[in-house]
Design a protein around this motif. Structure first.
Motif, PDB file in Angstrom:
ATOM      1  N   LEU A   1     153.578 -18.634 102.051  1.00  0.00           N
ATOM      2  CA  LEU A   1     152.632 -17.978 101.294  1.00  0.00           C
ATOM      3  C   LEU A   1     152.080 -16.813 102.085  1.00  0.00           C
ATOM      4  N   TRP A   2     152.174 -15.480 101.817  1.00  0.00           N
ATOM      5  CA  TRP A   2     151.775 -14.660 102.619  1.00  0.00           C
ATOM      6  C   TRP A   2     150.228 -14.128 102.290  1.00  0.00           C
ATOM      7  N   LEU A   3     149.269 -14.149 103.295  1.00  0.00           N
ATOM      8  CA  LEU A   3     147.875 -13.791 102.991  1.00  0.00           C
ATOM      9  C   LEU A   3     147.395 -12.262 103.453  1.00  0.00           C
ATOM     10  N   GLY A   4     148.352 -11.391 103.842  1.00  0.00           N
ATOM     11  CA  GLY A   4     147.972 -10.130 104.449  1.00  0.00           C
ATOM     12  C   GLY A   4     148.223 -10.214 105.944  1.00  0.00           C
TER      13      GLY A   4
ATOM     14  N   ALA B   1     141.022 -12.604  97.229  1.00  0.00           N
ATOM     15  CA  ALA B   1     139.499 -12.834  97.315  1.00  0.00           C
ATOM     16  C   ALA B   1     139.415 -14.522  97.244  1.00  0.00           C
ATOM     17  N   GLY B   2     140.438 -15.043  96.547  1.00  0.00           N
ATOM     18  CA  GLY B   2     140.304 -16.516  96.406  1.00  0.00           C
ATOM     19  C   GLY B   2     140.756 -17.265  97.764  1.00  0.00           C
ATOM     20  N   PHE B   3     140.968 -16.499  98.738  1.00  0.00           N
ATOM     21  CA  PHE B   3     141.577 -17.192 100.138  1.00  0.00           C
ATOM     22  C   PHE B   3     140.435 -16.932 101.153  1.00  0.00           C
ATOM     23  N   LYS B   4     139.454 -16.074 100.647  1.00  0.00           N
ATOM     24  CA  LYS B   4     138.567 -15.507 101.604  1.00  0.00           C
ATOM     25  C   LYS B   4     137.543 -16.826 102.156  1.00  0.00           C
ATOM     26  N   GLN B   5     137.764 -17.835 101.419  1.00  0.00           N
ATOM     27  CA  GLN B   5     136.930 -18.794 101.641  1.00  0.00           C
ATOM     28  C   GLN B   5     137.981 -20.004 102.215  1.00  0.00           C
ATOM     29  N   LEU B   6     137.627 -20.303 103.689  1.00  0.00           N
ATOM     30  CA  LEU B   6     138.956 -21.104 103.973  1.00  0.00           C
ATOM     31  C   LEU B   6     139.217 -22.357 103.603  1.00  0.00           C
ATOM     32  N   ALA B   7     138.242 -22.952 103.028  1.00  0.00           N
ATOM     33  CA  ALA B   7     138.447 -24.215 102.086  1.00  0.00           C
ATOM     34  C   ALA B   7     139.599 -24.072 101.004  1.00  0.00           C
TER      35      ALA B   7
ATOM     36  N   PRO C   1     150.303 -10.111  98.924  1.00  0.00           N
ATOM     37  CA  PRO C   1     149.514 -10.942  99.436  1.00  0.00           C
ATOM     38  C   PRO C   1     149.028 -11.999  98.327  1.00  0.00           C
ATOM     39  N   GLY C   2     148.964 -13.356  98.699  1.00  0.00           N
ATOM     40  CA  GLY C   2     148.538 -14.274  97.873  1.00  0.00           C
ATOM     41  C   GLY C   2     149.893 -14.809  96.940  1.00  0.00           C
ATOM     42  N   GLU C   3     150.875 -14.282  97.294  1.00  0.00           N
ATOM     43  CA  GLU C   3     152.343 -14.852  96.590  1.00  0.00           C
ATOM     44  C   GLU C   3     153.082 -15.445  97.582  1.00  0.00           C
ATOM     45  N   ARG C   4     153.922 -16.616  96.952  1.00  0.00           N
ATOM     46  CA  ARG C   4     154.612 -17.659  97.657  1.00  0.00           C
ATOM     47  C   ARG C   4     156.112 -17.316  97.388  1.00  0.00           C
ATOM     48  N   VAL C   5     156.802 -17.800  98.429  1.00  0.00           N
ATOM     49  CA  VAL C   5     158.373 -17.669  98.455  1.00  0.00           C
ATOM     50  C   VAL C   5     158.642 -19.058  98.748  1.00  0.00           C
TER      51      VAL C   5
END
Length: 295
Positions: free
Chosen positions: A51-54, A82-88, A289-293
């Motif tokens: 999963l790439w997050l930038g 935005a959904g991953f800016k919260q570490l949880a 960013p946010g997409e999985r492979v």
């Protein structure tokens, strides 16, 4: 010159088709990026999920279900969804890898370690500095070094080897008393070879310029997938990344990273593909960013 007899012509055509098929099979049908969904938890039983997050931030889920987060610059990363800016939102984290001390790589690693109780592994001397500056407790900082291999989950888990990266590694820390930024030693920059439980190998190159021993690393470890910087200015640009992929490492797959977060990073995936040219035996996969492979 006489035309080939029908039987010979059939044999020649079949041989040519087999040869072309063999060339095509070097790339095959590469996996396509999976768009983000409401379910952010990894679900890759028996597979390797990236999963790439930038920038260089990755969440890798191993075939055995271990979750490894690399260079988690998330809360201030302009490319992190935005959904991953919260570490949880990352969910379970078993291990954190940091390639070097720059803020866009060390990023949220200390906060994530304390949130999840996942240790930070650093491959070039950064770990001691994190403890001395009070960023993480000693039990959450694990050290090893270049060419060292660790097996954090035991003999049946993934193996992680630190390898060279051609970069720098300063740690900027705000003194809690004076409020001023201070520059500290940040260890040596590294990349990581991660060998999964099923033998699939990923090379996260970290921040690096082109260097000759990429050929040695590629020959020694034979990574299936490279996560490679292409932005330029601070790292390799697209042309040098193409040389690394095509002429030195020759992996099955490559995912470009470390581009598009600032105007001086001008490298793009299209430029990388252009420099690689046709017939390259590496499939370039470009998630957003946010997409999985899944491999």
């Amino acid at each position: 010159m006489h035309a080939p007899r029908p039987a010979l012509r059939t044999l020649l055509l079949a041989s040519a088709a087999a040869l072309l098929g063999a060339c095509a099979s070097n790339v095959g049908n590469p996996p396509a990026p999976i768009p983000p969904t409401a379910a952010t938890a990894p679900a890759t039983a028996g597979k390797t999920e990236v999963l790439w997050l930038g920038q260089a931030a990755m969440r890798i889920t191993t075939p055995g279900g271990k979750v490894i987060v690399i260079d988690p610059w998330l809360t201030q990363n302009p490319k992190t969804p935005a959904g991953f800016k919260q570490l949880a939102a990352l969910g379970k984290v078993d291990l954190i890898l940091v390639t070097h001390a720059h803020g866009d790589h060390l990023g949220d690693a200390p906060a994530l370690a304390k949130l999840t109780n996942a240790p930070i592994y650093t491959g070039g001397g950064l770990g001691q500095q994190l403890v001395q500056l009070g960023l993480v407790p000693a039990n959450l900082s694990q050290r090893f070094n270049k060419s060292g291999t660790v097996m954090p989950f035991g003999p049946t888990g993934p193996k992680i080897t630190a390898v060279h990266a051609e970069h720098s590694s300063e740690l900027i820390h705000k003194d809690p008393v004076t409020g001023k930024d201070e520059t500290h030693y940040g260890g040596e920059p590294v990349g990581y070879i991660i060998e999964m439980e099923n033998g699939f190998k990923v090379w996260h190159m970290g921040d690096t310029g082109l260097f000759g021993d990429m050929t040695l690393i590629g020959t020694r470890y034979r990574p299936d997938l490279v996560l490679i910087p292409i932005g330029g200015h601070f790292t390799m640009g697209a042309e040098d990344a193409a040389i690394a992929i095509r002429d030195m490492v020759k992996p099955k797959y490559a995912i470009p990273m470390h581009y598009g977060t600032s105007p001086n990073m001008t490298g793009t995936p299209d430029a990388l593909k252009g420099y690689l040219g046709v017939g390259t035996a590496t499939a370039v996969i470009v998630p957003a960013p946010g997409e999985r492979v899944v491999f």
